[in-house]
Design a protein around this motif. Structure first.
Motif, PDB file in Angstrom:
ATOM      1  N   LYS A  85       0.692  -1.231   0.039  1.00  0.00           N
ATOM      2  CA  LYS A  85       0.025  -0.051   0.054  1.00  0.00           C
ATOM      3  C   LYS A  85       0.862   1.287  -0.128  1.00  0.00           C
ATOM      4  N   SER A  86       2.206   1.187   0.359  1.00  0.00           N
ATOM      5  CA  SER A  86       2.827   2.407   0.520  1.00  0.00           C
ATOM      6  C   SER A  86       4.424   1.941  -0.337  1.00  0.00           C
ATOM      7  N   LEU A  87       4.755   2.820  -1.221  1.00  0.00           N
ATOM      8  CA  LEU A  87       6.059   2.685  -2.150  1.00  0.00           C
ATOM      9  C   LEU A  87       6.604   4.179  -2.017  1.00  0.00           C
ATOM     10  N   LEU A  88       7.925   4.030  -1.913  1.00  0.00           N
ATOM     11  CA  LEU A  88       8.850   5.131  -1.996  1.00  0.00           C
ATOM     12  C   LEU A  88      10.036   4.875  -3.030  1.00  0.00           C
ATOM     13  N   ALA A  89       9.624   5.589  -4.342  1.00  0.00           N
ATOM     14  CA  ALA A  89      10.421   5.050  -5.371  1.00  0.00           C
ATOM     15  C   ALA A  89      11.790   6.044  -5.350  1.00  0.00           C
ATOM     16  N   VAL A  90      12.871   5.401  -5.536  1.00  0.00           N
ATOM     17  CA  VAL A  90      14.231   5.820  -5.378  1.00  0.00           C
ATOM     18  C   VAL A  90      14.839   5.718  -6.812  1.00  0.00           C
ATOM     19  N   PRO A  91      15.037   6.825  -7.419  1.00  0.00           N
ATOM     20  CA  PRO A  91      16.027   6.878  -8.688  1.00  0.00           C
ATOM     21  C   PRO A  91      17.507   6.673  -8.705  1.00  0.00           C
ATOM     22  N   VAL A  92      17.900   5.434  -8.656  1.00  0.00           N
ATOM     23  CA  VAL A  92      19.120   5.242  -8.128  1.00  0.00           C
ATOM     24  C   VAL A  92      20.253   5.505  -8.895  1.00  0.00           C
ATOM     25  N   SER A  93      19.971   5.444 -10.433  1.00  0.00           N
ATOM     26  CA  SER A  93      21.201   5.637 -11.412  1.00  0.00           C
ATOM     27  C   SER A  93      21.044   7.196 -11.957  1.00  0.00           C
ATOM     28  N   PHE A  94      20.350   8.001 -11.049  1.00  0.00           N
ATOM     29  CA  PHE A  94      20.402   9.454 -11.867  1.00  0.00           C
ATOM     30  C   PHE A  94      20.877  10.158 -10.559  1.00  0.00           C
ATOM     31  N   VAL A  95      21.807  11.164 -10.998  1.00  0.00           N
ATOM     32  CA  VAL A  95      22.061  12.224  -9.867  1.00  0.00           C
ATOM     33  C   VAL A  95      21.542  13.461 -10.225  1.00  0.00           C
ATOM     34  N   SER A  96      20.710  13.654 -11.114  1.00  0.00           N
ATOM     35  CA  SER A  96      20.065  14.916 -11.559  1.00  0.00           C
ATOM     36  C   SER A  96      18.698  14.662 -11.953  1.00  0.00           C
ATOM     37  N   GLU A  97      17.676  15.662 -11.657  1.00  0.00           N
ATOM     38  CA  GLU A  97      16.354  15.430 -12.249  1.00  0.00           C
ATOM     39  C   GLU A  97      16.394  15.611 -13.602  1.00  0.00           C
ATOM     40  N   HIS A  98      15.744  14.904 -14.261  1.00  0.00           N
ATOM     41  CA  HIS A  98      15.482  14.971 -15.788  1.00  0.00           C
ATOM     42  C   HIS A  98      14.109  14.212 -16.131  1.00  0.00           C
ATOM     43  N   ILE A  99      14.083  13.985 -17.630  1.00  0.00           N
ATOM     44  CA  ILE A  99      12.682  13.333 -17.813  1.00  0.00           C
ATOM     45  C   ILE A  99      12.408  12.115 -17.479  1.00  0.00           C
ATOM     46  N   GLU A 100      13.542  11.201 -16.928  1.00  0.00           N
ATOM     47  CA  GLU A 100      12.957   9.942 -16.383  1.00  0.00           C
ATOM     48  C   GLU A 100      12.644   9.956 -15.040  1.00  0.00           C
ATOM     49  N   THR A 101      12.985  10.965 -14.157  1.00  0.00           N
ATOM     50  CA  THR A 101      12.571  11.191 -12.917  1.00  0.00           C
ATOM     51  C   THR A 101      11.210  11.967 -12.967  1.00  0.00           C
ATOM     52  N   LEU A 102      11.409  13.057 -13.638  1.00  0.00           N
ATOM     53  CA  LEU A 102      10.206  14.171 -13.349  1.00  0.00           C
ATOM     54  C   LEU A 102       8.884  13.666 -14.160  1.00  0.00           C
ATOM     55  N   GLU A 103       9.134  12.957 -15.616  1.00  0.00           N
ATOM     56  CA  GLU A 103       7.966  12.438 -16.202  1.00  0.00           C
ATOM     57  C   GLU A 103       7.712  11.028 -15.896  1.00  0.00           C
ATOM     58  N   GLU A 104       8.770  10.215 -16.202  1.00  0.00           N
ATOM     59  CA  GLU A 104       8.508   8.907 -16.211  1.00  0.00           C
ATOM     60  C   GLU A 104       8.156   8.277 -14.663  1.00  0.00           C
ATOM     61  N   ILE A 105       8.772   8.584 -13.910  1.00  0.00           N
ATOM     62  CA  ILE A 105       8.600   8.183 -12.511  1.00  0.00           C
ATOM     63  C   ILE A 105       7.607   8.834 -11.966  1.00  0.00           C
ATOM     64  N   ASP A 106       7.658  10.224 -11.761  1.00  0.00           N
ATOM     65  CA  ASP A 106       6.630  11.287 -11.120  1.00  0.00           C
ATOM     66  C   ASP A 106       5.351  11.006 -11.591  1.00  0.00           C
ATOM     67  N   MET A 107       5.193  10.873 -13.166  1.00  0.00           N
ATOM     68  CA  MET A 107       3.792  10.884 -13.648  1.00  0.00           C
ATOM     69  C   MET A 107       3.430   9.423 -14.027  1.00  0.00           C
TER      70      MET A 107
END
Length: 441
Positions: A350-372
């Motif tokens: 029921k609860s999940l914390l996503a950790v973008p582990v191979s990215f050290v900067s925000e970009h489309i894979e974090t802001l759009e693919e993960i966040d959206m």
């Protein structure tokens, strides 16, 4: 891996793999006719016999060698460069389109790289045509993603901020250094950064890819392009340099990641039941199984180190590692992020914390693919509580650790491959790898 009592968790090794790349400054004519030269796992093991010394030269960079390594005599690794030297640090990153009009050109540069799309030897001449076709087909959908995050990638802005922060951190530690940014597929291109380095008369250069884990398709691609530039430029051939190939095992990086996870867990009411969900950028399975890419192994070791650090803080949540951003019909590293999210929902998470582990900067894979995309998928799968750990960006602990890595690498600048500075990116064993791989092709 055996732990070290210094600032890192593991012994070190620095390496690159060479290829050919054309030198162009405008995105419309940045076509590259390269020959990929990726090692097999067997060749990597063979190279250990020839890189026993080189594998320990850059302190706290990644290791490809397996098993115990003998220790070197103690060195004063914090000693600043000589006064006559001008020190530079070259940050390598992917790059990203800054406006929607840039998307198609960026995609062409991406798909035209044989380290991204690998064609059989007799079909390599088709790479530009394939890149043109794919960039045309994918541009509309990719443009939608960039539009959703503000109309372009923030990667250049953030990388510039990281460069300034790193320069400031080095200065506080007593080392003046100019920090340059080299993007692989967009401005400022690698060639532009090298021209600036020459103009500034840098004499000692530390090459630092902003990818914690090494992969043929990320650090490897940028380093091949760098190496070809060094080989073809007499002035660059006189530039002493070394490479920190990867740094996922550094204590500062692991600590910074654990800090962000610990802070992000506080947003959940029932913290102990939160699934820590590491999402890493994927690579084709063939890169790992056929070309000997160490990315999967380094990623798994990285997750283990982060979880060990969390456990030292009495955080013992269950965790999962999955791989995102796959494209095309080939098999990529599994488990896939989207499939795994559905499975976790089906299991009652029921609860999940996503950790973008191979990215050290925000970009489309974090802001759009993960966040959206993945957040919506999680809610559809029955996961009610969602959180996402921010990228490191200019996190002080992270930046300070990068500065330490640079200082620790400086004493070994120019020592990687004997007396010829232009060969410094390629230790002897990796030169043999290239020749052996070319023979196999």
């Amino acid at each position: 891996m055996q732990s070290m009592q210094s600032s890192s968790y593991a012994p070190s090794c620095s390496y690159t793999l060479p290829t050919r790349s054309a030198h162009h400054h405008h995105h419309n004519n940045r076509t590259q006719h390269q020959r990929s030269s990726s090692p097999s796992s067997a060749l990597i093991r063979l190279s250990q016999q020839h890189t026993a010394a080189a594998s320990r030269l850059v302190a706290n960079s990644a290791t490809l060698t397996r098993g115990p390594q003998t220790s070197l005599p103690e060195l004063n690794i914090k000693q600043p460069a000589g006064r006559a030297d001008k020190v530079g640090v070259l940050l390598l990153n992917l790059g990203g389109p800054e406006t929607l009009d840039d998307v198609e050109h960026f995609l062409f540069n991406l798909f035209n790289d044989p380290d991204i799309i690998r064609l059989p030897g007799q079909a390599k001449f088709l790479q530009p045509l394939l890149a043109y076709t794919l960039s045309k087909l994918r541009a509309p959908k990719s443009s939608e993603g960039y539009k959703a995050i503000g109309g372009g990638s923030p990667l250049r802005r953030i990388t510039d901020e990281q460069a300034r922060a790193l320069s400031d951190a080095l200065k506080r530690k007593g080392q003046n250094a100019d920090v340059y940014v080299a993007m692989r597929y967009w401005y400022p291109f690698t060639e532009e950064a090298l021209e600036k380095i020459k103009e500034d008369n840098v004499t000692r250069l530390v090459v630092l890819p902003l990818y914690p884990q090494f992969s043929i398709s990320t650090s490897g691609s940028s380093l091949r392009l760098l190496e070809e530039s060094f080989k073809n430029d007499p002035k660059l051939q006189q530039l002493r340099h070394t490479v920190i190939a990867s740094w996922y095992q550094r204590r500062g990086y692991v600590t910074a990641m654990a800090d962000l996870i610990q802070q992000s867990l506080q947003q959940f009411q029932e913290q102990d039941s939160v699934e820590i969900f590491f999402s890493a950028h994927g690579v084709p399975v063939s890169y790992v199984e056929e070309a000997g890419d160490p990315y999967k192994e380094e990623m798994e070791q990285c997750i283990s180190l982060i979880m060990q650090e969390l456990q030292r803080r009495h955080i013992s949540n269950h965790h999962t590692l999955a791989y995102q951003s796959r494209v095309g019909p080939v098999q990529w590293l599994q488990p896939y992020t989207d499939v795994t999210i559905r499975e976790l929902g089906a299991k009652g998470i029921k609860s999940l914390l996503a950790v973008p582990v191979s990215f050290v900067s925000e970009h489309i894979e974090t802001l759009e693919e993960i966040d959206m995309e993945y957040r919506e998928l999680a809610h559809e799968s029955g996961i009610q509580n969602w959180g996402r750990v921010p990228a490191l960006n200019t996190n002080p602990v992270f930046i300070n650790d990068l500065a330490e890595a640079v200082l620790e690498a400086l004493p070994y600048v120019g020592l990687m491959a004997g007396s010829n500075p232009s060969d410094a990116m390629v230790p002897l064993g990796m030169t043999l790898l290239k020749l052996s791989w070319d023979d196999q092709e």
